[in-house]
Scaffold this active site. Structure first.
Site, PDB file in Angstrom:
ATOM      1  N   ASN A 109       1.125  -1.250  -0.057  1.00  0.00           N
ATOM      2  CA  ASN A 109       0.022  -0.039  -0.102  1.00  0.00           C
ATOM      3  C   ASN A 109       0.854   1.371  -0.117  1.00  0.00           C
ATOM      4  OD1 ASN A 109      -2.119  -2.035   0.122  1.00  0.00           O
ATOM      5  ND2 ASN A 109      -2.401  -1.498   2.391  1.00  0.00           N
ATOM      6  N   HIS A 126       6.063  -0.404  -2.723  1.00  0.00           N
ATOM      7  CA  HIS A 126       5.699   0.468  -3.824  1.00  0.00           C
ATOM      8  C   HIS A 126       5.622   1.760  -3.634  1.00  0.00           C
ATOM      9  CE1 HIS A 126       3.206  -3.447  -5.142  1.00  0.00           C
ATOM     10  NE2 HIS A 126       4.416  -3.545  -5.445  1.00  0.00           N
ATOM     11  N   CYS A 158      16.583  21.467  -6.990  1.00  0.00           N
ATOM     12  CA  CYS A 158      17.411  21.697  -8.345  1.00  0.00           C
ATOM     13  C   CYS A 158      16.567  22.247  -9.480  1.00  0.00           C
ATOM     14  CB  CYS A 158      18.115  20.444  -8.551  1.00  0.00           C
ATOM     15  SG  CYS A 158      16.814  19.326  -9.374  1.00  0.00           S
ATOM     16  N   GLU A 223     -11.981 -13.211   0.542  1.00  0.00           N
ATOM     17  CA  GLU A 223     -12.345 -14.218  -0.523  1.00  0.00           C
ATOM     18  C   GLU A 223     -11.008 -15.109  -0.606  1.00  0.00           C
ATOM     19  OE1 GLU A 223     -14.568 -10.609  -2.986  1.00  0.00           O
ATOM     20  OE2 GLU A 223     -12.264 -11.463  -3.915  1.00  0.00           O
ATOM     21  N   ALA A 239     -10.252  -7.811   7.610  1.00  0.00           N
ATOM     22  CA  ALA A 239      -9.106  -7.635   8.455  1.00  0.00           C
ATOM     23  C   ALA A 239      -9.494  -7.052   9.865  1.00  0.00           C
ATOM     24  CB  ALA A 239      -8.046  -6.944   7.718  1.00  0.00           C
TER      25      ALA A 239
HETATM   26  C1  BV8 Z   1       8.202  -5.217 -11.991  1.00  0.00           C
HETATM   27  C2  BV8 Z   1       1.523   1.505  -6.744  1.00  0.00           C
HETATM   28  C3  BV8 Z   1      10.422  -5.661 -13.031  1.00  0.00           C
HETATM   29  C4  BV8 Z   1       0.839   2.334  -7.845  1.00  0.00           C
HETATM   30  C5  BV8 Z   1       1.380  -0.794  -7.718  1.00  0.00           C
HETATM   31  C6  BV8 Z   1       4.692  -5.917 -18.212  1.00  0.00           C
HETATM   32  C7  BV8 Z   1       5.657  -5.100 -18.108  1.00  0.00           C
HETATM   33  C8  BV8 Z   1       6.307  -4.916 -17.037  1.00  0.00           C
HETATM   34  C9  BV8 Z   1       6.219  -5.691 -15.527  1.00  0.00           C
HETATM   35  C10 BV8 Z   1       4.972  -6.305 -15.848  1.00  0.00           C
HETATM   36  C11 BV8 Z   1       4.227  -6.818 -17.045  1.00  0.00           C
HETATM   37  N1  BV8 Z   1       3.278  -7.738 -17.083  1.00  0.00           N
HETATM   38  C12 BV8 Z   1       3.366  -8.020 -15.613  1.00  0.00           C
HETATM   39  C13 BV8 Z   1       4.218  -7.213 -14.971  1.00  0.00           C
HETATM   40  C14 BV8 Z   1       4.598  -7.456 -13.377  1.00  0.00           C
HETATM   41  C15 BV8 Z   1       3.804  -6.378 -12.771  1.00  0.00           C
HETATM   42  C16 BV8 Z   1       2.545  -7.165 -12.352  1.00  0.00           C
HETATM   43  O1  BV8 Z   1       2.780  -7.903 -11.308  1.00  0.00           O
HETATM   44  N2  BV8 Z   1       1.494  -6.949 -13.011  1.00  0.00           N
HETATM   45  C17 BV8 Z   1       0.182  -7.722 -12.614  1.00  0.00           C
HETATM   46  C18 BV8 Z   1      -0.907  -6.808 -12.748  1.00  0.00           C
HETATM   47  C19 BV8 Z   1       0.259  -8.870 -13.353  1.00  0.00           C
HETATM   48  N3  BV8 Z   1       4.596  -5.874 -11.701  1.00  0.00           N
HETATM   49  C20 BV8 Z   1       5.320  -4.724 -12.033  1.00  0.00           C
HETATM   50  O2  BV8 Z   1       5.200  -4.031 -12.874  1.00  0.00           O
HETATM   51  C21 BV8 Z   1       6.215  -4.561 -11.010  1.00  0.00           C
HETATM   52  N4  BV8 Z   1       7.723  -4.237 -11.345  1.00  0.00           N
HETATM   53  O3  BV8 Z   1       7.897  -6.303 -12.404  1.00  0.00           O
HETATM   54  O4  BV8 Z   1       9.483  -4.668 -12.055  1.00  0.00           O
HETATM   55  C22 BV8 Z   1      10.446  -4.863 -14.238  1.00  0.00           C
HETATM   56  C23 BV8 Z   1      10.838  -3.721 -14.340  1.00  0.00           C
HETATM   57  C24 BV8 Z   1      10.751  -3.217 -15.743  1.00  0.00           C
HETATM   58  C25 BV8 Z   1      10.150  -4.105 -16.812  1.00  0.00           C
HETATM   59  C26 BV8 Z   1       9.873  -5.338 -16.443  1.00  0.00           C
HETATM   60  C27 BV8 Z   1       9.741  -5.832 -15.324  1.00  0.00           C
HETATM   61  C28 BV8 Z   1       5.608  -3.242 -10.281  1.00  0.00           C
HETATM   62  C29 BV8 Z   1       4.369  -3.561  -9.383  1.00  0.00           C
HETATM   63  C30 BV8 Z   1       3.938  -2.204  -8.597  1.00  0.00           C
HETATM   64  C31 BV8 Z   1       2.794  -1.636  -9.282  1.00  0.00           C
HETATM   65  N5  BV8 Z   1       2.359  -0.465  -8.495  1.00  0.00           N
HETATM   66  N6  BV8 Z   1       0.834   0.196  -6.723  1.00  0.00           N
HETATM   67  C32 BV8 Z   1      -0.405   3.063  -7.628  1.00  0.00           C
HETATM   68  O5  BV8 Z   1      -0.842   2.512  -6.500  1.00  0.00           O
HETATM   69  O6  BV8 Z   1      -1.042   3.477  -8.339  1.00  0.00           O
HETATM   70  S1  BV8 Z   1       0.537  -2.012  -7.512  1.00  0.00           S
HETATM   71  C33 BV8 Z   1      -0.895  -2.098  -7.003  1.00  0.00           C
HETATM   72  O7  BV8 Z   1      -1.515  -3.408  -6.763  1.00  0.00           O
HETATM   73  C34 BV8 Z   1      -0.828  -1.668  -5.580  1.00  0.00           C
HETATM   74  O8  BV8 Z   1       0.165  -1.551  -5.029  1.00  0.00           O
HETATM   75  C35 BV8 Z   1      -1.613  -2.658  -4.639  1.00  0.00           C
HETATM   76  O9  BV8 Z   1      -1.112  -2.793  -3.460  1.00  0.00           O
HETATM   77  C36 BV8 Z   1      -1.144  -3.840  -5.579  1.00  0.00           C
HETATM   78  C37 BV8 Z   1      -1.950  -5.229  -5.459  1.00  0.00           C
HETATM   79  O10 BV8 Z   1      -2.998  -5.087  -4.930  1.00  0.00           O
HETATM   80  P1  BV8 Z   1      -3.565  -5.567  -3.732  1.00  0.00           P
HETATM   81  O11 BV8 Z   1      -3.035  -4.763  -2.821  1.00  0.00           O
HETATM   82  O12 BV8 Z   1      -3.659  -7.005  -3.737  1.00  0.00           O
HETATM   83  O13 BV8 Z   1      -5.108  -4.843  -3.797  1.00  0.00           O
HETATM   84  P2  BV8 Z   1      -6.420  -5.633  -4.736  1.00  0.00           P
HETATM   85  O14 BV8 Z   1      -7.330  -4.382  -4.936  1.00  0.00           O
HETATM   86  O15 BV8 Z   1      -5.919  -6.331  -6.003  1.00  0.00           O
HETATM   87  O16 BV8 Z   1      -6.981  -6.767  -3.843  1.00  0.00           O
HETATM   88  C38 BV8 Z   1      -7.508  -6.446  -2.445  1.00  0.00           C
HETATM   89  C39 BV8 Z   1      -7.566  -7.527  -1.785  1.00  0.00           C
HETATM   90  O17 BV8 Z   1      -8.206  -7.336  -0.419  1.00  0.00           O
HETATM   91  C40 BV8 Z   1      -8.571  -8.817  -2.375  1.00  0.00           C
HETATM   92  O18 BV8 Z   1      -8.163  -9.819  -2.386  1.00  0.00           O
HETATM   93  C41 BV8 Z   1     -10.061  -8.606  -1.458  1.00  0.00           C
HETATM   94  O19 BV8 Z   1     -10.721  -9.799  -1.354  1.00  0.00           O
HETATM   95  C42 BV8 Z   1      -9.226  -7.950  -0.196  1.00  0.00           C
HETATM   96  N7  BV8 Z   1     -10.317  -7.247   0.846  1.00  0.00           N
HETATM   97  C43 BV8 Z   1     -11.263  -6.424   0.498  1.00  0.00           C
HETATM   98  N8  BV8 Z   1     -11.739  -5.953   1.753  1.00  0.00           N
HETATM   99  C44 BV8 Z   1     -11.006  -6.562   2.615  1.00  0.00           C
HETATM  100  C45 BV8 Z   1     -10.063  -7.340   2.120  1.00  0.00           C
HETATM  101  N9  BV8 Z   1      -9.201  -8.050   2.893  1.00  0.00           N
HETATM  102  C46 BV8 Z   1      -9.225  -8.066   4.210  1.00  0.00           C
HETATM  103  N10 BV8 Z   1     -10.236  -7.223   4.662  1.00  0.00           N
HETATM  104  C47 BV8 Z   1     -11.060  -6.458   4.126  1.00  0.00           C
HETATM  105  N11 BV8 Z   1     -12.068  -5.790   4.715  1.00  0.00           N
END
Ligand code: BV8
Length: 248
Positions: A109, A126, A158, A223, A239
């Site tokens: 987060n 992140h 800068c 979930e 949570a």
């Molecule tokens: C990387 C900041 C190496 C930004 C975020 C193509 C090119 C390059 C990379 C990739 C590519 N294809 C795939 C990738 C890898 C990519 C990736 O993993 N993509 C996914 C979508 C497939 N990763 C990257 O790009 C990472 N870097 O790989 O670098 C590289 C470098 C250059 C070239 C190649 C490789 C960087 C990833 C970081 C991205 N930035 N955030 C912003 O916020 O705007 S990620 C974003 O998703 C958030 O940070 C978030 O934290 C993260 C994960 O999401 P979750 O936190 O899990 O949240 P989500 O909504 O998904 O789920 C919520 C959960 O909570 C659910 O399960 C729900 O059931 C549950 N919930 C709901 N209510 C509750 C609960 N649980 C408990 N209590 C509740 N009440």
């Protein structure tokens, strides 16, 4: 072994909690859901911005193409966050740093709510939406001290353009953050994964590393996720309700 899907806390988990020293908690957007922060993949209203999917507007490519648009998107999200407070899940996790002799909190987060609840030394995989970073000199600034007189704030030191100090899709994680998290995952006895859909890498590999190193892996989520099959226990629910019960 089939993970025990129960909302109650098993005797085995009670025993693990009472004897553990090295504990790692990894959180995702779900830990902030009860504070009112929309999640990304649960259909929250941050999944699309001006017709652009989240993974597009929050990407390295977008930053290159249209920095003002990326600032507009993050300014909007900070606006949503400004009035929000930590919830009982953040508060419980903050108390846990005193309960275990070697406690690590890793978060995906960027909302800063763990720190607002009192957590220290948070490993922010992140980045953080409340910080900006200079493209030229790399200096970091508190966004709340910046003047947005034009669409892109400039560096006090800068004069270079600033960007959100947040890891966008396609960008490397902050130097050392993932390595620290992975090292702690290798030595923890108990690993809680709270509120993440476990689809974003390399963050999602942290609990996998913990499990492979022999940690007892517990998922807290209403979930199932792709990580669930690896877990020793699934605490199904919110949570903010489950974590305080774990302490009792
Ligand atoms: C990387 C900041 C190496 C930004 C975020 C193509 C090119 C390059 C990379 C990739 C590519 N294809 C795939 C990738 C890898 C990519 C990736 O993993 N993509 C996914 C979508 C497939 N990763 C990257 O790009 C990472 N870097 O790989 O670098 C590289 C470098 C250059 C070239 C190649 C490789 C960087 C990833 C970081 C991205 N930035 N955030 C912003 O916020 O705007 S990620 C974003 O998703 C958030 O940070 C978030 O934290 C993260 C994960 O999401 P979750 O936190 O899990 O949240 P989500 O909504 O998904 O789920 C919520 C959960 O909570 C659910 O399960 C729900 O059931 C549950 N919930 C709901 N209510 C509750 C609960 N649980 C408990 N209590 C509740 N009440």
């Amino acid at each position: 072994m089939q993970p025990q899907i129960r909302s109650l806390i098993s005797d085995k988990l009670r025993q693990k909690i009472s004897h553990a020293n090295n504990v790692l908690v990894m959180t995702g957007a779900g830990v902030s859901a009860e504070s009112g922060v929309p999640t990304f993949r649960g259909g929250g209203n941050t999944t699309v911005w001006k017709g652009l999917p989240f993974e597009v507007i929050s990407s390295a490519g977008m930053l290159e193409r249209d920095l003002p648009a990326v600032w507009e998107w993050f300014n909007y999200r900070r606006g949503l966050l400004a009035a929000l407070k930590p919830n009982p899940a953040h508060e419980a996790i903050a108390r846990w740093q005193k309960l275990f002799s070697d406690f690590t909190l890793v978060t995906q987060n960027i909302d800063g709510l763990h720190q607002a609840a009192g957590s220290r030394n948070v490993v922010e995989l992140h980045g953080n939406i409340w910080r900006a970073r200079c493209f030229d000199c790399g200096s970091r600034h508190d966004v709340r001290e910046l003047k947005f007189d034009n669409s892109v704030p400039v560096c006090f030191d800068c004069g270079g353009n600033l960007r959100p100090d947040v890891v966008l899709f396609g960008e490397m994680l902050p130097a050392g953050a993932f390595e620290t998290a992975a090292m702690k995952a290798q030595t923890c006895e108990l690993c809680f994964v709270v509120g993440t859909s476990a689809v974003v890498y390399p963050a999602a590999s942290i609990p996998e590393i913990a499990r492979a190193a022999g940690a007892y892996l517990v998922e807290v989520n209403p979930e199932a996720t792709p990580l669930s099959r690896l877990c020793d226990e699934l605490l199904t629910g919110k949570a903010g309700e489950i974590l305080p019960r774990l302490e009792r």
